[in-house]
Design a protein around this motif. Structure first.
Motif, short mmCIF file in Angstrom:
data_model
loop_
_atom_site.label_atom_id
_atom_site.label_comp_id
_atom_site.label_asym_id
_atom_site.label_seq_id
_atom_site.Cartn_x
_atom_site.Cartn_y
_atom_site.Cartn_z
N GLU A 31 9.83 -4.92 -5.86
CA GLU A 31 8.90 -4.77 -4.74
C GLU A 31 9.48 -3.83 -3.69
O GLU A 31 8.81 -2.92 -3.19
N LYS A 32 10.75 -4.04 -3.35
CA LYS A 32 11.38 -3.22 -2.31
C LYS A 32 11.61 -1.79 -2.79
O LYS A 32 11.52 -0.85 -2.00
N CYS A 34 9.67 -0.17 -4.98
CA CYS A 34 8.35 0.47 -4.92
C CYS A 34 7.98 0.85 -3.49
O CYS A 34 7.47 1.96 -3.24
N LYS A 35 8.25 -0.03 -2.57
CA LYS A 35 7.96 0.25 -1.16
C LYS A 35 8.81 1.44 -0.67
O LYS A 35 8.31 2.33 0.02
N GLY A 38 7.42 4.64 -2.05
CA GLY A 38 6.02 4.90 -1.75
C GLY A 38 5.04 4.64 -2.87
O GLY A 38 3.94 5.19 -2.87
N ILE A 39 5.42 3.80 -3.81
CA ILE A 39 4.50 3.44 -4.89
C ILE A 39 3.73 2.20 -4.47
O ILE A 39 4.32 1.14 -4.24
N ASP A 40 2.41 2.30 -4.39
CA ASP A 40 1.59 1.14 -4.02
C ASP A 40 0.56 0.78 -5.08
O ASP A 40 -0.23 -0.13 -4.90
N ARG A 41 0.59 1.46 -6.22
CA ARG A 41 -0.41 1.18 -7.27
C ARG A 41 -0.22 -0.20 -7.92
O ARG A 41 -1.07 -0.64 -8.67
N ASP A 43 0.23 -2.91 -6.04
CA ASP A 43 -0.16 -3.88 -5.02
C ASP A 43 -1.54 -4.45 -5.33
O ASP A 43 -2.42 -3.74 -5.84
N GLY A 47 -2.68 -6.49 -0.65
CA GLY A 47 -1.52 -5.74 -0.20
C GLY A 47 -0.21 -6.31 -0.72
O GLY A 47 0.84 -5.70 -0.55
N ASN A 48 -0.25 -7.48 -1.35
CA ASN A 48 0.96 -8.09 -1.91
C ASN A 48 1.32 -7.41 -3.23
O ASN A 48 0.46 -7.02 -4.00
N PHE A 49 2.62 -7.31 -3.48
CA PHE A 49 3.13 -6.70 -4.70
C PHE A 49 2.79 -7.57 -5.91
O PHE A 49 2.97 -8.78 -5.89
#
Length: 126
Positions: A31-32, A34-35, A38-41, A43, A47-49
């Motif tokens: 999760e961290k 990806c954050k 900048g990967i949010d696909r 989520d 908004g939660n991973f």
């Protein structure tokens, strides 16, 4: 497959946010990571991973988390335990002194569940 140095450095930077000797589940590290990149696909709409979605995407899981963790294990700065626990072992990592590492060093960090897997391959391909 080449493991980008940047991917290894992102995992190391993420792991520096956790206490030395304290186990962290791989899902939290992922999760961290990806954050951080900048990967949010992965989520959910909330908004939660979504760990299951990320883990199911083997290409991204191996490229951004699994192989970088194994490289850091080979350097002796992390320990990857059973049941997906990652432990930071040292305060600092002087990675410039040892890059590049050898294929055999990464193989030595793999356990029984990794048997037969090419550590440079993605999605189980050789």
């Amino acid at each position: 497959f080449t493991i980008p140095k940047a991917n290894v450095e992102v995992v190391w930077k993420v792991m520096q946010g956790f206490d030395i000797g304290k186990g962290v589940i791989t899902a939290k590290v992922a999760e961290k990571v990806c954050k951080a990149i900048g990967i949010d696909r992965f989520d959910r709409e909330s908004g939660n991973f979504d760990w299951a979605k990320f883990f199911g995407n083997r290409r991204d899981y191996f490229a951004y988390v699994y192989y970088p963790v194994k490289v850091l294990v080979a350097y002796g700065v992390l320990r990857h335990e059973k049941h997906g626990i990652i432990v930071r072992l040292v305060e600092n990592w002087d990675h410039q002194a040892k890059l590049p590492i050898e294929y055999e060093d990464v193989l030595a960090t793999m356990d029984d569940e990794d048997e037969g897997r090419n550590p440079w391959a993605i999605s189980g391909s050789d």
